[in-house]
Design a protein around this motif. Structure first.
Motif, PDB file in Angstrom:
ATOM      1  N   GLN A  41       0.830  -1.212   0.000  1.00  0.00           N
ATOM      2  CA  GLN A  41       0.000   0.000   0.000  1.00  0.00           C
ATOM      3  C   GLN A  41       0.862   1.259   0.000  1.00  0.00           C
ATOM      4  N   TYR A  42       1.933   1.247   0.783  1.00  0.00           N
ATOM      5  CA  TYR A  42       2.804   2.424   0.830  1.00  0.00           C
ATOM      6  C   TYR A  42       3.504   2.631  -0.517  1.00  0.00           C
ATOM      7  N   GLU A  88       0.998   4.039  -2.921  1.00  0.00           N
ATOM      8  CA  GLU A  88       0.699   5.424  -2.534  1.00  0.00           C
ATOM      9  C   GLU A  88       1.777   6.363  -3.089  1.00  0.00           C
ATOM     10  N   SER A 103       5.890   3.793   6.519  1.00  0.00           N
ATOM     11  CA  SER A 103       4.847   4.744   6.169  1.00  0.00           C
ATOM     12  C   SER A 103       5.148   5.213   4.757  1.00  0.00           C
ATOM     13  N   GLN A 104       4.232   5.968   4.163  1.00  0.00           N
ATOM     14  CA  GLN A 104       4.467   6.408   2.785  1.00  0.00           C
ATOM     15  C   GLN A 104       5.669   7.350   2.690  1.00  0.00           C
ATOM     16  N   ASN A 105       5.867   8.197   3.705  1.00  0.00           N
ATOM     17  CA  ASN A 105       7.007   9.120   3.638  1.00  0.00           C
ATOM     18  C   ASN A 105       8.336   8.377   3.708  1.00  0.00           C
ATOM     19  N   LEU A 106       8.385   7.339   4.538  1.00  0.00           N
ATOM     20  CA  LEU A 106       9.619   6.550   4.641  1.00  0.00           C
ATOM     21  C   LEU A 106       9.926   5.875   3.297  1.00  0.00           C
ATOM     22  N   PRO A 133       6.393  14.801   0.967  1.00  0.00           N
ATOM     23  CA  PRO A 133       5.831  16.127   1.198  1.00  0.00           C
ATOM     24  C   PRO A 133       6.606  16.879   2.281  1.00  0.00           C
ATOM     25  N   SER A 171       7.166  18.607   5.606  1.00  0.00           N
ATOM     26  CA  SER A 171       6.524  18.462   6.918  1.00  0.00           C
ATOM     27  C   SER A 171       5.869  19.758   7.347  1.00  0.00           C
TER      28      SER A 171
END
Lengths: 580, 190
Positions: A239-240, A243, A309-312, A322, A324
């Motif tokens: 999913q990540y 995304e 997570s998606q940011n990682l 994105p 922060s």
């Protein structure tokens, strides 16, 4: 009709639709809701077992009798059930059997971060891994088909973010399944002569499932525009990746993580530049790719610690994350979980801390007794380890030091695996004092019944196992009950048992203050003129008590009137409600 | 439609699960793809809790990451301040004025920071505050803070009042329906 459903409820729906008739589990975050939701379907018999081993063996018995069966547990629960797991892999099943195990990457509510996929490979049992609620439902049903087709129990691996996320799915109808039981000693009696013949069957089964993995729909390739990279992922990691990357790179989405395909992965690797595996926790898919001799990037880029997570994923794939939001310069105090106001464990832990007693702890709400200001616990390992640990600790110290060691264990945890430790204490005669904190419920996981509560999973009255009788029956002569709201009584009992040269059990009994039937007393009132700001009442770590303008203050919305703080105040500034 | 991200933050036991349930019900009827991620277990015991609600044409990740939240709905001021990094540029914090001391503050190991609302605003964060606890009590129960906050959040979306009320009816027990409808309207008008 489209519905929004929790991953765990979706597994339960899958059980219902697949015609599952028997569910036996032990609660454990993040797996608990599967069994709670399954119990709401009248067609499914569902129960809480005293532990995961009992649950798995019961589910095996039910599948042997010819009905589709299920057991669910958290990752560490599978350790407890590992013994039957490895051998029912050999026997196989009659009707289908599915074992759900829920991992907790990030340790939201666990004592370790183990990766359950290793069990699938070690026990040679296929493992499906859904990535959202729709897959949780579909994979549960598929697991039963595989179970019966390949004569094997099937592992269904959940994780916190799939188990505790709601997503959209469509439900179907139930299909009943039943088979006849036929005696088959060569298949079901695993003594060496028979087991030797079953092991090759297991190896052949894994080979057959590997072939299925090559063509099955749940191992799919999603095309991408840029073939300089190809990503293999499953579960939340998939999913990540989606995304972050959308359809930029081709993605191989694995729905079955054991056994994995060989040719399909080789072909995929050949069609892309860099082969990247994105997986939470250990190298598992990556290790499989390496075993095929493929050049692969995995844990050299992605951590084996914590959840993703998606940011990682964006950062490590170099896709740009994105910006922060603003971080305040202000130090924001942490807000750790705390023992609730009115928690019956508080008085006990205060007493242990006050007397500087070494307390070997266990798994449950009462683990929070380790947190300041109480700081009353010395160890937390696993279910039941308090009693056996205290036994060893006491034996090793015999005659050399003042005996100031106790075990602290909850009612449900005692039934789970504490009683065997207590048998050892009695049998091998250690001067161990065991404190059973009996709050008449399984608290931490959200109020599940257990063998000591007198109610079953469906909420119906049932046989209540009497703790005092049980402790005496295993050979403990000194068994007493105290009310942890009564500090003096609690302290006297503990000090007396510690001074007695004999094993003992103290049952610290008071129902959880959050139980609906528990009546709360009027909130404690503060006579602020009498408060001398000594802060003694703050030592119990009650969230309802604070200091305001230099004197004690009680939050009336939280206080349950338990009265523990009133027993501490030497100046009579804290009193039971209605008095002042 | 690009995915919208709402975080609901607070202290364990404040009722964030009902708030996300209500949002989920509403968004489902509007035909969106939705993911709602909750936290169960240990952190529920008075700890800091967060629920992620995401909706759009297709939602993959169940969680919201730093710099992504369009809205942070907070039951408590310190919790609002804890998650500011998750707010995207132009995002909005909707917070109850309520303050609940965490254990490190109660024991004296830390201080509850002063003027958090002003400090957030001074850093350019849009902070929309309301006295949700008083409004909830006005509606009939301090427990209705979650619905008051949802009422206030509803002003930021184009969904009709009927659609919200319908979602409330599907989310709360009948005997508490009137109370919750009242709480929602008080929040919406605040």
């Amino acid at each position: 009709m489209k519905q929004l459903m929790l991953g765990n409820e979706a597994v339960a729906r899958g059980l219902y639709e697949a015609g599952c008739a028997f569910v036996s589990s032990y609660p454990g975050t993040p797996s608990t809701e599967v069994t709670e939701a399954a119990a709401k379907y009248p067609e499914i018999y569902a129960e809480w077992a005293p532990n995961e081993k009992v649950a798995m063996e019961s589910a095996f018995g039910a599948c042997l009798a010819g009905r589709r069966s299920f057991c669910g547990m958290k990752h560490v629960g599978l350790n407890v059930a590992a013994d039957p797991l490895f051998t029912i892999s050999y026997t196989g099943v009659n009707a289908g059997m599915v074992i759900c195990v829920a991992d907790d990457a990030g340790m939201h509510s666990s004592q370790n971060e183990q990766d359950s996929r290793h069990y699938a490979r070690a026990a040679k049992i296929p493992m499906l891994e859904p990535s959202d609620s729709a897959e949780a439902l579909a994979f549960t049903k598929l697991a039963y088909e595989l179970s019966e087709q390949y004569d094997t129990p099937v592992l269904l691996k959940m994780c916190t973010r799939v188990a505790h996320s709601q997503s959209v799915l469509e439900t179907g109808e139930r299909t009943e399944v039943s088979r006849f039981y036929e005696k088959n000693p060569q298949k079901y009696i695993m003594m060496p002569g028979n087991a030797k013949k079953r092991h090759p069957v297991v190896e052949a089964r894994t080979k057959a499932l590997s072939d299925w993995a090559e063509t099955c729909e749940i191992n799919r390739i999603e095309e991408g525009r840029d073939h300089s990279r190809g990503i293999i992922a499953s579960s939340t990691a998939y999913q990540y990746v989606k995304e972050v990357c959308g359809d930029q790179y081709p993605v191989m989405k694995l729905g079955m993580v054991f056994p994995m395909p060989e040719k399909k992965i080789r072909d995929f690797a050949a069609s892309v530049g860099e082969l990247i595996v994105v997986e939470e926790l250990d190298s598992f898919i990556e290790a499989h790719c390496q075993s095929l001799g493929l050049a692969v990037t995995g844990k050299s880029l992605f951590p084996c610690i914590d959840e993703f997570s998606q940011n990682l994923v964006a950062r490590l794939l170099g896709s740009g994350e994105p910006e922060s939001g603003v971080k305040l310069e202000e130090a924001i105090p942490a807000r750790p979980p705390v023992m609730c106001a009115g928690c019956p464990h508080r008085g006990l832990f205060y007493t242990l801390a006050k007397n500087k007693i070494t307390a070997l702890g266990d798994i449950g709400c009462y683990t929070l007794g380790a947190v300041p200001p109480l700081g009353a616990l010395d160890t937390t390992i696993c279910m039941g380890a308090s009693i056996s640990g205290a036994h060893g600790f006491t034996k090793a110290q015999d005659g050399k030091a003042d005996r100031k060691t106790v075990a602290v264990i909850g009612d449900s945890t005692f039934m789970h695996s504490g009683v065997t430790g207590l048998i050892n204490v009695a049998y091998n005669e250690s001067n161990t004092t065991v404190i059973i904190v009996d709050n008449s419920i399984t608290g931490m996981t959200g109020h599940q019944q257990n063998p000591t509560t007198g109610y079953n999973l469906k909420g119906d009255p049932c046989t209540k196992i009497d703790l005092e009788t049980l402790c005496r029956a295993v050979g403990i002569r000194r068994v007493r009950v105290v009310d942890p709201y009564d500090l003096r009584q609690t302290e006297e009992a503990i000090l007396e048992e510690l001074e007695t040269a004999e094993p003992s059990v103290i049952i610290s009994r008071r129902p959880c203050a959050l139980l609906k039937y528990v009546r709360h007393a009027k909130p404690v009132v503060v006579d602020s003129k009498k408060c001398r700001s000594c802060r003694l009442c703050m030592k119990v770590g009650c969230p309802a008590i604070s200091m305001k303008d230099g004197v004690a203050a009680v939050d009336h919305t939280l206080c349950t009137g338990c009265g523990v703080c009133t027993q501490l105040c030497r100046f009579d500034a804290l009193r039971a409600g209605e008095e002042v | 439609m690009e995915t919208k991200n709402i975080m609901i933050v607070g202290v364990g036991g404040q009722g964030s699960l009902l708030a996300s349930k209500l949002l989920g019900r509403l968004l489902l009827t509007k035909g969106y793809d939705i993911k709602v991620s909750e936290v169960h277990g240990m952190s529920q015991r008075g700890g800091s809790v967060v629920t992620y609600v995401r909706f759009g044409d297709k939602v993959y990740s169940p969680v919201i990451d730093k710099g992504e939240a369009d809205y942070i709905v907070s039951f408590e001021l310190l919790e609002a301040a804890r998650w500011t990094e998750y707010l995207r540029k132009g995002g909005r914090i909707i917070t109850s004025l309520q303050k609940i001391n965490p254990m490190p503050v109660i024991t004296g190991a830390a201080l509850y920071p002063e003027d958090l609302d002003k400090k957030m605003e001074a850093r350019g964060i849009i902070v929309d505050q309301l006295d949700a606890l008083t409004l909830a009590e006005q509606a009939g129960s301090a427990k209705a803070v979650n619905i008051v906050l949802m009422g206030h959040l509803s002003r930021s979306f184009d969904f009709t009042l009927d659609e919200w009320m319908d979602a409330i009816e599907k989310s709360v027990p009948a005997k508490f329906l009137e109370l919750n409808k009242k709480a929602f309207l008080l929040g919406r008008e605040a």
